[in-house]
Design a protein around this motif. Structure first.
Motif, PDB file in Angstrom:
ATOM      1  N   GLN A  35       0.804  -1.224   0.000  1.00 22.38           N
ATOM      2  CA  GLN A  35       0.000   0.000   0.000  1.00 22.38           C
ATOM      3  C   GLN A  35       0.841   1.281   0.000  1.00 22.38           C
ATOM      4  O   GLN A  35       0.323   2.347  -0.267  1.00 22.38           O
ATOM      5  CB  GLN A  35      -0.911   0.018   1.239  1.00 22.38           C
ATOM      6  N   GLU A  36       2.129   1.184   0.316  1.00 26.18           N
ATOM      7  CA  GLU A  36       2.977   2.364   0.462  1.00 26.18           C
ATOM      8  C   GLU A  36       3.564   2.812  -0.879  1.00 26.18           C
ATOM      9  O   GLU A  36       4.270   2.046  -1.523  1.00 26.18           O
ATOM     10  CB  GLU A  36       4.133   2.066   1.422  1.00 26.18           C
ATOM     11  N   LEU A  63       6.587   1.072  -3.273  1.00 26.52           N
ATOM     12  CA  LEU A  63       6.274   0.773  -4.669  1.00 26.52           C
ATOM     13  C   LEU A  63       7.228   1.489  -5.625  1.00 26.52           C
ATOM     14  O   LEU A  63       7.634   0.923  -6.638  1.00 26.52           O
ATOM     15  CB  LEU A  63       4.828   1.147  -4.988  1.00 26.52           C
ATOM     16  N   SER A  64       7.584   2.731  -5.296  1.00 27.47           N
ATOM     17  CA  SER A  64       8.521   3.455  -6.165  1.00 27.47           C
ATOM     18  C   SER A  64       9.906   2.825  -6.111  1.00 27.47           C
ATOM     19  O   SER A  64      10.595   2.745  -7.133  1.00 27.47           O
ATOM     20  CB  SER A  64       8.570   4.937  -5.809  1.00 27.47           C
ATOM     21  N   LEU A  65      10.322   2.348  -4.941  1.00 26.05           N
ATOM     22  CA  LEU A  65      11.609   1.649  -4.855  1.00 26.05           C
ATOM     23  C   LEU A  65      11.604   0.373  -5.695  1.00 26.05           C
ATOM     24  O   LEU A  65      12.571   0.073  -6.404  1.00 26.05           O
ATOM     25  CB  LEU A  65      11.943   1.302  -3.397  1.00 26.05           C
ATOM     26  N   ILE A  66      10.514  -0.365  -5.631  1.00 27.11           N
ATOM     27  CA  ILE A  66      10.407  -1.590  -6.421  1.00 27.11           C
ATOM     28  C   ILE A  66      10.392  -1.263  -7.910  1.00 27.11           C
ATOM     29  O   ILE A  66      11.020  -1.964  -8.714  1.00 27.11           O
ATOM     30  CB  ILE A  66       9.163  -2.397  -5.998  1.00 27.11           C
ATOM     31  N   SER A  67       9.708  -0.182  -8.300  1.00 26.22           N
ATOM     32  CA  SER A  67       9.693   0.222  -9.705  1.00 26.22           C
ATOM     33  C   SER A  67      11.090   0.588 -10.192  1.00 26.22           C
ATOM     34  O   SER A  67      11.492   0.222 -11.296  1.00 26.22           O
ATOM     35  CB  SER A  67       8.756   1.415  -9.918  1.00 26.22           C
ATOM     36  N   GLY A  72      -3.741   7.339  -6.379  1.00 25.29           N
ATOM     37  CA  GLY A  72      -3.476   7.293  -7.814  1.00 25.29           C
ATOM     38  C   GLY A  72      -2.024   6.963  -8.108  1.00 25.29           C
ATOM     39  O   GLY A  72      -1.721   6.178  -9.015  1.00 25.29           O
ATOM     40  N   ILE A  73      -1.103   7.545  -7.334  1.00 22.13           N
ATOM     41  CA  ILE A  73       0.317   7.213  -7.486  1.00 22.13           C
ATOM     42  C   ILE A  73       0.546   5.742  -7.175  1.00 22.13           C
ATOM     43  O   ILE A  73       1.289   5.045  -7.875  1.00 22.13           O
ATOM     44  CB  ILE A  73       1.191   8.122  -6.583  1.00 22.13           C
ATOM     45  N   LEU A 129       2.045   3.169  -9.897  1.00 19.00           N
ATOM     46  CA  LEU A 129       3.312   2.469  -9.629  1.00 19.00           C
ATOM     47  C   LEU A 129       3.134   0.954  -9.645  1.00 19.00           C
ATOM     48  O   LEU A 129       4.013   0.222 -10.106  1.00 19.00           O
ATOM     49  CB  LEU A 129       3.905   2.927  -8.293  1.00 19.00           C
ATOM     50  N   ARG A 130       2.002   0.483  -9.148  1.00 17.73           N
ATOM     51  CA  ARG A 130       1.723  -0.953  -9.225  1.00 17.73           C
ATOM     52  C   ARG A 130       1.692  -1.408 -10.684  1.00 17.73           C
ATOM     53  O   ARG A 130       2.287  -2.419 -11.046  1.00 17.73           O
ATOM     54  CB  ARG A 130       0.375  -1.274  -8.592  1.00 17.73           C
TER      55      ARG A 130
END
Length: 190
Positions: free
Chosen positions: A21-22, A26-30, A81-82, A86-87
């Motif tokens: 949910q964070e 998610l941005s780190l994983i992307s 939305g972000i 990102l997901r």
């Protein structure tokens, strides 16, 4: 790496991405997915495919920002939305890495646990994607030579002249392929 293991990792990764949910995580994983894509030498191909989806990501971001808690902008909707965008980016990157680093025969073998016609259908579907992309680019170039400007914000004027012929050509191609499969005895079971 074995294609079944890759498929299992993709399914696990997608499940994990749907649970997180964070937006920061998610941005780190992307970013990690982008690094892995660069290491695999796929950045150019992936950016060609993701470029048309950027508008979809911004549309998701805008819709969530203004409709999350009633009509009007909300910060919670913006962050949601972000999170969704990102997901989608991470999952799409993972799937592209799987498709581009695995041979079509191995992809069919990875889906061999499904009922008999499904691996064939999956392989056939993945084989159609590059053809649809080529048709898309041909239609874009044709419309540009006819004077269509893609800088306009009017979506119906800009993308309708592209999507209608693309759907028509894709449906025609799929009908011809279905006819060819039927003539070769690959009818659906009754």
């Amino acid at each position: 790496m074995n294609s079944k293991i890759k498929l299992g990792l993709i399914i696990a990764f997608t499940s994990i991405m749907l649970l997180i949910q964070e937006p920061f995580i998610l941005s780190l994983i992307s970013v990690l997915m982008l690094i892995f894509s660069a290491k695999a030498g796929l950045m150019k191909k992936i950016f060609e495919w993701i470029k048309p989806l950027i508008a979809v990501f911004f549309l998701i971001l805008l819709l969530q920002s203004f409709t999350y808690s009633g009509l009007g902008f909300s910060a919670a909707g913006f962050f949601w939305g972000i999170t969704i965008a990102l997901r989608l980016v991470s999952i799409i990157l993972a799937i592209f890495m799987f498709v581009y680093t695995t041979k079509p025969r191995d992809i069919a073998l990875a889906f061999s646990f499904l009922p008999r016609p499904m691996p064939f259908i999956m392989t056939l579907s993945l084989g159609l994607v590059p053809g649809v992309k080529r048709e898309y680019m041909n239609i874009i170039n044709s419309q540009k030579t006819r004077g269509l400007s893609f800088r306009s914000l009017n979506i119906s004027r800009t993308y309708l002249p592209v999507l209608v012929p693309l759907f028509a050509k894709t449906l025609d191609k799929s009908q011809r392929m279905a006819l060819a499969m039927e003539t070769r005895g690959m009818e659906s079971e009754k």
